[in-house]
Design an enzyme around this catalytic site. Sequence first.
Site, PDB file in Angstrom:
ATOM      1  N   CYS A  89       0.811  -1.223   0.000  1.00 50.05           N
ATOM      2  CA  CYS A  89       0.000   0.000   0.000  1.00 50.05           C
ATOM      3  C   CYS A  89       0.843   1.272   0.000  1.00 50.05           C
ATOM      4  O   CYS A  89       0.369   2.330  -0.408  1.00 50.05           O
ATOM      5  CB  CYS A  89      -0.939   0.008   1.204  1.00 50.05           C
ATOM      6  SG  CYS A  89      -2.148  -1.326   1.191  1.00 50.05           S
ATOM      7  N   ARG A 212     -19.525   8.899  -0.400  1.00 48.02           N
ATOM      8  CA  ARG A 212     -20.965   8.600  -0.407  1.00 48.02           C
ATOM      9  C   ARG A 212     -21.727   9.703   0.326  1.00 48.02           C
ATOM     10  O   ARG A 212     -21.623   9.855   1.540  1.00 48.02           O
ATOM     11  CB  ARG A 212     -21.222   7.250   0.241  1.00 48.02           C
ATOM     12  CG  ARG A 212     -20.615   6.082  -0.553  1.00 48.02           C
ATOM     13  CD  ARG A 212     -21.102   4.745  -0.003  1.00 48.02           C
ATOM     14  NE  ARG A 212     -20.694   3.664  -0.862  1.00 48.02           N
ATOM     15  CZ  ARG A 212     -19.677   2.838  -0.617  1.00 48.02           C
ATOM     16  NH1 ARG A 212     -18.949   3.015   0.483  1.00 48.02           N
ATOM     17  NH2 ARG A 212     -19.378   1.861  -1.445  1.00 48.02           N
ATOM     18  N   HIS A 339      -8.830   3.499  -2.189  1.00 48.19           N
ATOM     19  CA  HIS A 339      -7.410   3.237  -1.988  1.00 48.19           C
ATOM     20  C   HIS A 339      -6.858   2.496  -3.204  1.00 48.19           C
ATOM     21  O   HIS A 339      -6.719   1.278  -3.183  1.00 48.19           O
ATOM     22  CB  HIS A 339      -7.253   2.413  -0.708  1.00 48.19           C
ATOM     23  CG  HIS A 339      -5.874   1.962  -0.380  1.00 48.19           C
ATOM     24  ND1 HIS A 339      -4.731   2.569  -0.884  1.00 48.19           N
ATOM     25  CD2 HIS A 339      -5.440   0.946   0.423  1.00 48.19           C
ATOM     26  CE1 HIS A 339      -3.668   1.946  -0.401  1.00 48.19           C
ATOM     27  NE2 HIS A 339      -4.064   0.953   0.375  1.00 48.19           N
ATOM     28  N   CYS A 369      -0.189   2.291   6.631  1.00 47.59           N
ATOM     29  CA  CYS A 369       0.125   0.893   6.879  1.00 47.59           C
ATOM     30  C   CYS A 369       0.362   0.184   5.554  1.00 47.59           C
ATOM     31  O   CYS A 369      -0.182   0.567   4.512  1.00 47.59           O
ATOM     32  CB  CYS A 369      -1.003   0.224   7.655  1.00 47.59           C
ATOM     33  SG  CYS A 369      -2.616   0.295   6.843  1.00 47.59           S
ATOM     34  N   GLY A 371       1.460  -3.864   3.648  1.00 51.05           N
ATOM     35  CA  GLY A 371       1.515  -5.306   3.789  1.00 51.05           C
ATOM     36  C   GLY A 371       2.810  -5.772   4.418  1.00 51.05           C
ATOM     37  O   GLY A 371       3.884  -5.235   4.159  1.00 51.05           O
TER      38      GLY A 371
END
EC number: 2.3.1.16
Length: 383
Positions: A89, A212, A339, A369, A371
Site C-alpha cells: 500500500c 458517499r 485506496h 500501513c 503489507g
Amino acid sequence: MPEAYIVDAVRTPVGRRGGGLAEVHPADLGAHALQALMARVDVDPSAVDDVVFGCVDTIGPQAGNIARTAWLAAGFDEAVPATTVDRQCGSSQQAVHFAAQGVMSGTQDLVVAGGVQNMSAIPISSAMTVAAPLGFPDPLSGSRGWSARYGEQEFSQFRAAELIAARWELERDEMELFALESHRRAVRAIDAGRFAREIAPLGGFDTDECPRRDTTLEKMAALRPLREGGRVTAALASQISDGAAALLIASERAVAEHGLTPRARIHHLSVRGDDPIYMLTAPIPATRRALAQTGMTLDEIDLVEINEAFAPVVLAWRKEFDADLARVNVNGGGIAFGHPLGATGARLMTSLLHELERVRGRFGLQTMCEGGGQANVTIIERV
C-alpha cells in the site's frame, strides 16, 4: 546534505470500481498524471533523471515495468529510465522516498515520483490468484522459516483489522462514526472545490467518485462483519478504486538551473516495520521514530494524512498519540476516497501539499500501513 524539494504534484480523480476510470489502461492512466505534471512545470521532460512509480499486482496491463510504459505512453523521451516499486500500500510513498533520496544523495537532480493502480482491471491480490494454479495458494505457503517463526496462523489484513480493534478496544459504533465523518469531510471538500487545483481531469471526469453523500450510521449498522463475529465491516474499510498521481522532486541545483519555484521541502523520510500478523500497526512505531529523529512533537505538525485502509488503523494510532483528529485527514480519507493501492501514497502527498498551502500550515506528516507490517513516514515543510 543536499535538500530535496517538491516542485509540483498532480493526480487524477479517484474512480470507483467499475466507474469513470475502469476502462483506462494503467499505462494511459499513469501517462495522464505524468503529462499533467510536466505541463505544469517549465522543464524539458528530457532533463528528468529517473521516473519511480508505485504499483501493486503488476500483472497483465500493469506488468512490464508500468513506470516505464506510462512514461513512454505519455510521449516523453525514450532516454529517460523508469522503475516500478512495490511496497504494497505504501508503494508510491516509497517512490517519493526513493526520488528524494536520489536527489539528497547528489546523484540526481530531477526525479518524477508517483504511482498508478487500476483495481477495476486488476483486482486486489490478482498476482496470488495467478500463482495459485502453479501450486502457490498464498505467498507464504511452503516457507519453513515463516512457519517456524509465526506458525500456521492466518495472515491477512482482515484478521489484522479485527485484532487491532480488539487490542485497542475500538467498538463498532465508534469506528462507524469515524467512517461517516470521513465521507462527510470528503463531500464538504469536494463541494468547496478544494481538490480543483490538484486534479487533472481525464475524459471529462474531474471529480472523485467514491465519497458517499447518502451514507448513514443506520446503513452502516445494517452491514454484516467481514469476519464472523467481528466488528469490522466493508463500511470501515477503504474502497476499491482506480487512480494515478505524480510529483516532481528537484535538487537545489535543478531549482536554480531551471528557474523552478519549490512548493515544499522534504523535511524527513523513514520507514519502519512492526508485527506482520497485526500488519497494519506500523504507523505507530514509524511515527514515534520519525518524531524522535526530527526532535519534533505531534503538536508541531499542522496536518496529518494517515491512510484509512481500515478505521481501526487510524483510531489505534490516535489513541497512542492522543492525536487531535481535527488535524488528521481533514478532507476525508481512504474510507471515503478509496485506496488505489499503488497510487495512494502519491495521492495523499499531493493532497497534503495542496491543503498545507490552503491553510498556510508549515509541516505535514504522512504515514500509511503496508503489507507485511510496515509503514513509511514523510514530513514535508511548505516553502
